[in-house]
Design a protein around this motif. Structure first.
Motif, PDB file in Angstrom:
ATOM      1  N   GLN A 170      27.873  29.831  14.010  1.00  0.00           N
ATOM      2  CA  GLN A 170      26.750  30.058  13.091  1.00  0.00           C
ATOM      3  C   GLN A 170      26.423  31.540  12.974  1.00  0.00           C
ATOM      4  OE1 GLN A 170      23.549  27.697  14.533  1.00  0.00           O
ATOM      5  NE2 GLN A 170      24.527  25.721  14.006  1.00  0.00           N
TER       6      GLN A 170
ATOM      7  N   HIS B 161      26.335  33.780   9.661  1.00  0.00           N
ATOM      8  CA  HIS B 161      25.199  34.614   9.264  1.00  0.00           C
ATOM      9  C   HIS B 161      25.593  36.079   9.128  1.00  0.00           C
ATOM     10  CE1 HIS B 161      22.194  31.452  10.984  1.00  0.00           C
ATOM     11  NE2 HIS B 161      22.712  31.099   9.784  1.00  0.00           N
TER      12      HIS B 161
ATOM     13  N   GLN C 180      27.037  37.251   5.951  1.00  0.00           N
ATOM     14  CA  GLN C 180      26.151  37.388   4.808  1.00  0.00           C
ATOM     15  C   GLN C 180      25.461  38.761   4.743  1.00  0.00           C
ATOM     16  OE1 GLN C 180      23.453  34.131   5.074  1.00  0.00           O
ATOM     17  NE2 GLN C 180      25.042  32.564   4.827  1.00  0.00           N
TER      18      GLN C 180
ATOM     19  N   TRP D  67      18.268  40.425   3.181  1.00  0.00           N
ATOM     20  CA  TRP D  67      19.292  39.386   3.300  1.00  0.00           C
ATOM     21  C   TRP D  67      19.566  38.851   1.927  1.00  0.00           C
ATOM     22  CZ3 TRP D  67      21.017  37.364   8.099  1.00  0.00           C
ATOM     23  CH2 TRP D  67      20.413  37.945   9.200  1.00  0.00           C
TER      24      TRP D  67
END
Length: 224
Positions: free
Chosen positions: A181, A185, A188, A223
């Motif tokens: 995970q 992340h 990104q 983000w």
């Protein structure tokens, strides 16, 4: 152990009875010696009676016709004395045989007593050996119990170790999932210059390319 004790008791009883038999036969042997003395006395009496009968026959012969009847009686007494001597001789012979038989019986009973003594000693040795075997069995049983307890503790430890390994494996799987995970992340993030890190490998290369001052810019930029 119980049977060994049961064996020792009859052997001890047998030895006691054999000892009583030896004592009884010894008394019979002494009685036989007394009977021999009595027979010897009867033999002497018969001999003296025969001598007296012979003297009476001589005196009857000297008396002539008047002593003829007395001579017949003297002859009969002499004959009876001779028969008494013969019977005393046969009784002595029989008594001698009886004494020999008694001696043989006493020797046989003493042999039986010796055999009982050997059996008793062997039974006691077996009893002691069985006692040692029982003690060794108790020690062995205690050792087996301690070994069983040790094996049980080891088995519990193995089970606990297996559970810990399973928990560690589960934690490792969870950690790998979290790492996956984090990688997703991290992919990104926008890197300065507009290039996005598409993979952990490219992210690593991009991070090495960034200057130190741009690290704060990466954290401040939005983000996606």
């Amino acid at each position: 152990m119980g049977r060994a004790d049961q064996t020792i008791e009859p052997v001890s009883t047998g030895r006691s009875r054999v000892s009583n038999a030896v004592t009884a036969m010894s008394r019979v042997s002494e009685s036989a010696k007394g009977i021999d003395a009595v027979i010897e006395g009867l033999d002497k009496i018969a001999f003296q009676t025969r001598v007296l009968a012979m003297n009476a026959a001589v005196e009857a012969g000297r008396a002539g016709e008047a002593g003829r009847g007395f001579a017949v009686v003297a002859d009969l007494v002499s004959a009876l004395a001779m028969r008494a001597e013969e019977e005393a001789g046969r009784a002595r012979d029989q008594l001698t045989v009886t004494q020999v038989e008694i001696g043989t019986a006493v020797a046989a009973v003493e042999d039986v007593d010796g055999a009982f003594s050997s059996i008793s000693e062997n039974a006691q040795s077996v009893h002691k050996l069985l006692g040692q075997v029982a003690a060794d069995n108790r020690v062995q049983s205690e050792s087996i119990s301690r070994l069983s307890e040790t094996i049980r503790v080891m088995d519990n430890s193995n089970q606990q170790n297996a559970a810990m390994v399973e928990e560690t494996s589960a934690a490792a799987r969870n950690l790998m999932a979290e790492i996956g995970q984090l990688v997703e992340h991290a992919a990104q993030f926008r890197i300065e210059g507009g290039t996005a890190a598409s993979s952990p490998r490219s992210l690593g290369r991009a991070s090495y390319a960034l200057p130190v001052a741009s690290v704060a810019a990466v954290s401040e930029e939005a983000w996606v």
